[in-house]
Design an enzyme around this catalytic site. Structure first.
Site, mmCIF file in Angstrom:
data_model
loop_
_atom_site.group_PDB
_atom_site.id
_atom_site.type_symbol
_atom_site.label_atom_id
_atom_site.label_comp_id
_atom_site.label_asym_id
_atom_site.label_seq_id
_atom_site.Cartn_x
_atom_site.Cartn_y
_atom_site.Cartn_z
ATOM 1 N N ASP A 164 -6.241 -11.756 -0.926
ATOM 2 C CA ASP A 164 -5.035 -11.379 -1.662
ATOM 3 C C ASP A 164 -4.180 -12.594 -1.998
ATOM 4 O OD1 ASP A 164 -5.747 -8.746 -1.559
ATOM 5 O OD2 ASP A 164 -4.340 -8.186 0.023
ATOM 6 N N ASP A 220 -3.094 -10.871 3.691
ATOM 7 C CA ASP A 220 -3.584 -9.578 3.220
ATOM 8 C C ASP A 220 -2.408 -8.611 3.163
ATOM 9 O OD1 ASP A 220 -5.831 -8.157 2.304
ATOM 10 O OD2 ASP A 220 -6.033 -7.098 4.211
ATOM 11 N N LYS A 231 -0.884 -4.916 2.715
ATOM 12 C CA LYS A 231 -1.284 -3.530 2.917
ATOM 13 C C LYS A 231 -0.091 -2.606 2.711
ATOM 14 C CE LYS A 231 -5.511 -4.503 4.228
ATOM 15 N NZ LYS A 231 -6.670 -4.170 3.351
#
Length: 335
Positions: free
Chosen positions: A241, A254, A256
């Site tokens: 990401d 990352d 989320k």
């Protein structure tokens, strides 16, 4: 006068005079009149056997429910379970056979200036070359444990029972779309440009952006966004990401989203393994002239409540790297 020198017959006769005479006819009970009458408990008539399982569940520190009992309960409520394919690892090994290092000793780290206005955004290979190399996501999905599969199926069946099959499909598609919009909004926030000036924040992402604002304040030197990484020796690919500094430490990040609060790292399930896989792949990939040792998982919430950042230092990343090597080994053995 000592009792040991008293006539036994006289003693019994004297006691009987002071006792409740009706008790004699009930079996020669020795309960005397001056003894307080025993109170009757209102719980005496409760069927204890009927409520024994409830009592055990309440007073026990460990829930009396097990996957088997939950499965039976769900079968009555939602119908029979549609079984998944057999687990790919009946007895998972503890240590991977190939302890490949996460750092690339043959890769020189160059001290170069980075164009922070244009972070790397590499694409995954296409065609036959792409299909021959599995992704991190595919490997993790196909090597889930039986327990993970059980609770995933249980959640799906409950959602289908509540929303219906079409409703569940629409719900899943909406979550996926929100994730894409959130990542696009993050790119605009991390790498401002003229092309993004006229883009307004979508209502679906406004809460997420508010949620991660305190994390964005600690991020600098963005080097890559939505960029492909490939481990050429272990043969897997993925899309990281973001690669940037978080409080000074260069990390694979990352992002989320979640409907439930995830304040602890273990609440993120396989996400730390996923991040470790990206770290190893980037370090192996010659498209990047640097290496990283840390990871960061940021869980954002739609209601705008503060996101939970989970930082993984090199020690933790190394631990999850070994877990990744195990999952990769299981995938290749069952391929």
């Amino acid at each position: 006068m000592l009792i040991s020198h008293t006539n036994p017959r006289w003693l019994v006769s004297t006691l009987l005079k002071h006792c409740n005479t009706s008790s004699v006819y009930r079996g020669f009970s020795t309960s005397c009149a001056w003894t307080s009458k025993k109170k009757t408990s209102p719980y005496g008539a409760v069927d204890t056997e009927r409520y024994s399982s409830l009592v055990k569940a309440v007073v026990s520190r460990v829930s009396s429910q097990t996957p088997s009992s939950l499965e039976e309960e769900d079968a009555k409520l939602y119908g029979p379970i549609v079984k998944s394919k057999a687990s790919l690892h009946k007895s998972a090994p503890v240590v991977p056979k190939n302890l490949h290092p996460i750092m690339n000793e043959g890769k020189a780290t160059l001290a170069v200036e980075y164009n922070l206005e244009k972070p790397a955004r590499l694409l995954l290979p296409k065609g036959s070359e792409r299909s021959a190399v599995p992704s991190v996501t595919r490997i993790l999905k196909q090597t889930m444990s039986p327990e993970q599969l059980f609770y995933l199926e249980r959640w799906k069946r409950r959602m289908v029972a509540e929303l219906g099959e079409e409703g569940f499909q629409a719900y899943s598609a909406n979550l996926f779309e929100q994730g894409k919009l959130f990542h696009a909004a993050l790119e605009r926030a991390l790498v401002p440009s003229d092309a993004h000036e006229d883009t307004e924040h979508n209502e679906d992402t406004a809460g997420y952006l508010e949620s991660v604002q305190h994390v964005l304040d600690d991020i600098s030197e963005v080097r890559a966004i939505e960029s492909a990484v490939q481990h050429h020796h272990l043969s897997y690919v993925g899309i990281v990401d973001c690669v940037a500094r978080y409080r000074g430490a260069l990390c694979a990040i990352d992002w989320k989203t979640s409907e439930k609060s995830k304040p602890f790292l273990h609440n993120t399930f396989d996400n730390p393994i996923q991040v470790a896989a990206y770290v190893g792949a980037l370090n192996s990939d010659d498209n990047y002239n640097y290496q990283i040792k840390n990871g960061l998982i940021v869980v954002a919430y739609k209601d705008g409540s503060q996101a939970h950042p989970h930082f993984l230092d090199f020690e933790k990343v190394t631990q999850y790297w070994e877990k990744w090597l195990l999952r990769l080994q299981i995938y290749l053995e069952k391929k």
